[in-house]
Motif scaffolding. Structure first.
Motif, mmCIF file in Angstrom:
data_model
loop_
_atom_site.group_PDB
_atom_site.id
_atom_site.type_symbol
_atom_site.label_atom_id
_atom_site.label_comp_id
_atom_site.label_asym_id
_atom_site.label_seq_id
_atom_site.Cartn_x
_atom_site.Cartn_y
_atom_site.Cartn_z
ATOM 1 N N MET A 1 0.654 -0.984 -0.157
ATOM 2 C CA MET A 1 -0.048 -0.048 -0.031
ATOM 3 C C MET A 1 0.660 1.138 0.025
ATOM 4 N N SER A 2 0.622 2.118 -0.989
ATOM 5 C CA SER A 2 1.421 3.503 -1.009
ATOM 6 C C SER A 2 1.012 4.361 0.010
ATOM 7 N N SER A 3 1.868 5.345 0.174
ATOM 8 C CA SER A 3 1.453 6.525 1.064
ATOM 9 C C SER A 3 1.294 7.585 0.371
ATOM 10 N N TRP A 4 0.917 8.808 0.824
ATOM 11 C CA TRP A 4 0.409 9.994 -0.186
ATOM 12 C C TRP A 4 1.358 10.480 -0.786
ATOM 13 N N ASP A 5 2.634 10.458 -0.310
ATOM 14 C CA ASP A 5 3.770 10.811 -0.999
ATOM 15 C C ASP A 5 4.544 10.056 -2.286
ATOM 16 N N ARG A 6 3.743 8.926 -2.303
ATOM 17 C CA ARG A 6 4.076 7.921 -3.098
ATOM 18 C C ARG A 6 3.071 7.542 -4.242
ATOM 19 N N ALA A 7 1.857 8.293 -4.108
ATOM 20 C CA ALA A 7 0.678 8.114 -4.928
ATOM 21 C C ALA A 7 0.390 9.394 -5.795
ATOM 22 N N PHE A 8 -0.381 9.088 -6.541
ATOM 23 C CA PHE A 8 -0.978 10.112 -7.338
ATOM 24 C C PHE A 8 -2.425 10.083 -7.750
ATOM 25 N N HIS A 9 -3.020 11.276 -8.014
ATOM 26 C CA HIS A 9 -4.629 11.271 -8.513
ATOM 27 C C HIS A 9 -4.778 11.598 -10.138
ATOM 28 N N ALA A 10 -5.906 12.005 -10.318
ATOM 29 C CA ALA A 10 -6.113 12.165 -11.726
ATOM 30 C C ALA A 10 -5.201 13.302 -12.183
ATOM 31 N N TYR A 11 -4.678 14.221 -11.227
ATOM 32 C CA TYR A 11 -4.166 15.434 -11.790
ATOM 33 C C TYR A 11 -2.639 15.465 -11.531
ATOM 34 N N GLY A 12 -1.997 14.298 -11.049
ATOM 35 C CA GLY A 12 -0.700 14.471 -10.398
ATOM 36 C C GLY A 12 -0.497 13.936 -9.554
ATOM 37 N N PRO A 13 0.798 14.338 -8.419
ATOM 38 C CA PRO A 13 1.068 13.778 -7.225
ATOM 39 C C PRO A 13 0.167 14.122 -6.399
ATOM 40 N N ALA A 14 0.164 13.074 -5.430
ATOM 41 C CA ALA A 14 -1.162 13.288 -4.259
ATOM 42 C C ALA A 14 -0.600 13.864 -3.064
ATOM 43 N N ARG A 15 0.862 14.212 -2.980
ATOM 44 C CA ARG A 15 1.220 14.396 -1.772
ATOM 45 C C ARG A 15 0.522 15.695 -0.985
ATOM 46 N N GLY A 16 0.407 15.569 0.382
ATOM 47 C CA GLY A 16 -0.658 16.390 0.857
ATOM 48 C C GLY A 16 -2.050 16.291 0.939
ATOM 49 N N GLY A 17 -2.495 15.208 0.304
ATOM 50 C CA GLY A 17 -3.798 14.757 0.079
ATOM 51 C C GLY A 17 -4.366 14.497 1.554
ATOM 52 N N ASP A 18 -3.776 14.028 2.267
ATOM 53 C CA ASP A 18 -4.209 13.340 3.803
ATOM 54 C C ASP A 18 -4.591 14.935 4.564
ATOM 55 N N GLU A 19 -3.584 15.994 4.624
ATOM 56 C CA GLU A 19 -3.785 17.186 4.924
ATOM 57 C C GLU A 19 -5.168 17.795 4.651
ATOM 58 N N LEU A 20 -5.371 17.674 3.218
ATOM 59 C CA LEU A 20 -6.600 18.197 2.871
ATOM 60 C C LEU A 20 -7.913 17.719 3.636
ATOM 61 N N LEU A 21 -7.725 16.135 3.372
ATOM 62 C CA LEU A 21 -8.792 15.385 4.065
ATOM 63 C C LEU A 21 -9.017 15.591 5.574
ATOM 64 N N ASP A 22 -7.778 16.024 6.336
ATOM 65 C CA ASP A 22 -7.875 16.343 7.853
ATOM 66 C C ASP A 22 -8.824 17.861 7.920
ATOM 67 N N VAL A 23 -8.500 18.764 6.972
ATOM 68 C CA VAL A 23 -8.997 19.951 7.064
ATOM 69 C C VAL A 23 -10.747 19.622 6.646
ATOM 70 N N LEU A 24 -11.071 18.944 5.739
ATOM 71 C CA LEU A 24 -12.501 18.454 5.428
ATOM 72 C C LEU A 24 -13.120 17.839 6.786
ATOM 73 N N GLN A 25 -12.240 17.073 7.313
ATOM 74 C CA GLN A 25 -12.731 16.549 8.666
ATOM 75 C C GLN A 25 -13.261 17.341 9.981
ATOM 76 N N ARG A 26 -12.027 18.279 9.860
ATOM 77 C CA ARG A 26 -12.274 19.470 11.032
ATOM 78 C C ARG A 26 -13.447 20.452 10.515
ATOM 79 N N GLY A 27 -13.734 20.627 9.471
ATOM 80 C CA GLY A 27 -14.651 21.366 8.872
ATOM 81 C C GLY A 27 -14.219 22.858 8.795
ATOM 82 N N GLY A 28 -12.856 22.658 8.523
ATOM 83 C CA GLY A 28 -11.851 24.229 8.379
ATOM 84 C C GLY A 28 -11.406 24.598 7.159
ATOM 85 N N GLU A 29 -12.320 24.331 6.210
ATOM 86 C CA GLU A 29 -12.048 24.833 4.872
ATOM 87 C C GLU A 29 -11.969 26.445 4.750
#
Length: 301
Positions: A1-29
């Motif tokens: 299983m890869s980590s966020w810094d070794r993964a990609f999404h539709a538009y490129g590298p996914a690094r920092g994706g976990d931080e964005l989901l943490d923001v969503l979880q906190r409701g801090g957009e």
């Protein structure tokens, strides 16, 4: 299983994706956007635009699914905005659908078996140095397709772990909107070979819930019954047109004269369905028109 810094999404590298989901979880957009005025992604739009773009499963999709399934059961998900929790469950539901309806899984497993080849690792190292979309791939990006196949396999194999957390959201103490999203997700999940033993339980839940609550909630439950293979004849005579249409759209009612009449009435009076929009049926008028087109041969003129 890869980590966020070794993964990609539709538009490129996914690094920092976990931080964005943490923001969503906190409701801090709002705070995040103020603190990051040049941010490429907003936490909410990151879900559908990058992690599940057009129904595509990438390595980052799997990471996002794992992250949200473990987080979304928390009552404080989304902070003061309860709609974020509901949206996260709908996103999970959409990923489940893609994982279950994608290309041949056996072929994907054969391709995914090459994920640890040195050539694949070399390609990934180079790809992660760039900000390049998968839509720009060419023949030289064949190793990337290996990782896409691996993501599809990983996503499918993770689905059984989604059932227990999502089932907790079906409790009567949960808000109606959240229960509807979780019910739709579990209705899809029971098609997985490892979860078929729950089919009758989830079907019974939908049938019970389709008899109570708001019209919108009952429409969602009746649609779920259709997905579960039930013939929801009982709801063709419901007092709410939206509920009747949801029932008439069920695959099990193809050829049924009453269902045909419900759909014809809805097609001839589209304004009657104004405002009736569900996540799993974003355009009910379009669904009615398509159903009539597909079933006209069975029904005749």
């Amino acid at each position: 299983m890869s980590s966020w810094d070794r993964a990609f999404h539709a538009y490129g590298p996914a690094r920092g994706g976990d931080e964005l989901l943490d923001v969503l979880q906190r409701g801090g957009e709002d705070t995040y956007l103020k603190d990051h005025p040049g941010a490429v992604w907003q936490p909410y739009t990151f879900l559908w635009t990058a992690l599940h773009c057009g129904g595509r499963i990438t390595p980052a999709t799997v990471l996002g699914l794992r992250h949200l399934v473990s987080a979304v059961t928390a009552d404080d998900f989304g902070g003061s905005d309860p709609t974020l929790r509901v949206a996260a469950v709908w996103w999970i539901r959409d990923v489940i659908r893609s994982a279950l309806t994608g290309n041949d899984l056996d072929s994907a497993r054969l391709i995914a078996a090459r994920r640890n080849d040195p050539a694949v690792h070399e390609w990934l190292d180079e790809f992660l140095r760039q900000e390049r979309s998968i839509f720009d791939w060419d023949a030289g990006d064949a190793p990337g397709q290996v990782l896409i196949a691996a993501a599809r396999v990983d996503c499918f194999d993770f689905l059984p772990e989604c059932f227990a957390p999502l089932s907790t959201l079906l409790a009567p103490s949960q808000p109606e909107e959240l229960r509807a999203a979780a019910a739709s997700a579990t209705a899809l999940l029971v098609a997985h070979p490892s979860l078929r033993r729950y089919h009758d339980e989830i079907t019974a839940y939908h049938a019970e819930q389709a008899c109570q609550g708001s019209p919108r909630y009952r429409e969602s439950m009746v649609l779920g019954l259709g997905e579960l293979g039930v013939t929801p004849t009982k709801w063709l005579s419901d007092a709410e047109l939206g509920v009747r249409v949801s029932a008439a759209l069920a695959p099990g009612l193809v050829g049924d004269e009453t269902a045909a009449e419900v759909l014809r009435l809805a097609y001839l009076h589209p304004a009657a369905l104004d405002g009736l929009s569900l996540h799993q049926l974003p355009s009910i008028n379009q669904a009615v028109a398509e159903a009539l087109g597909e079933r006209s041969a069975e029904w005749g003129p």
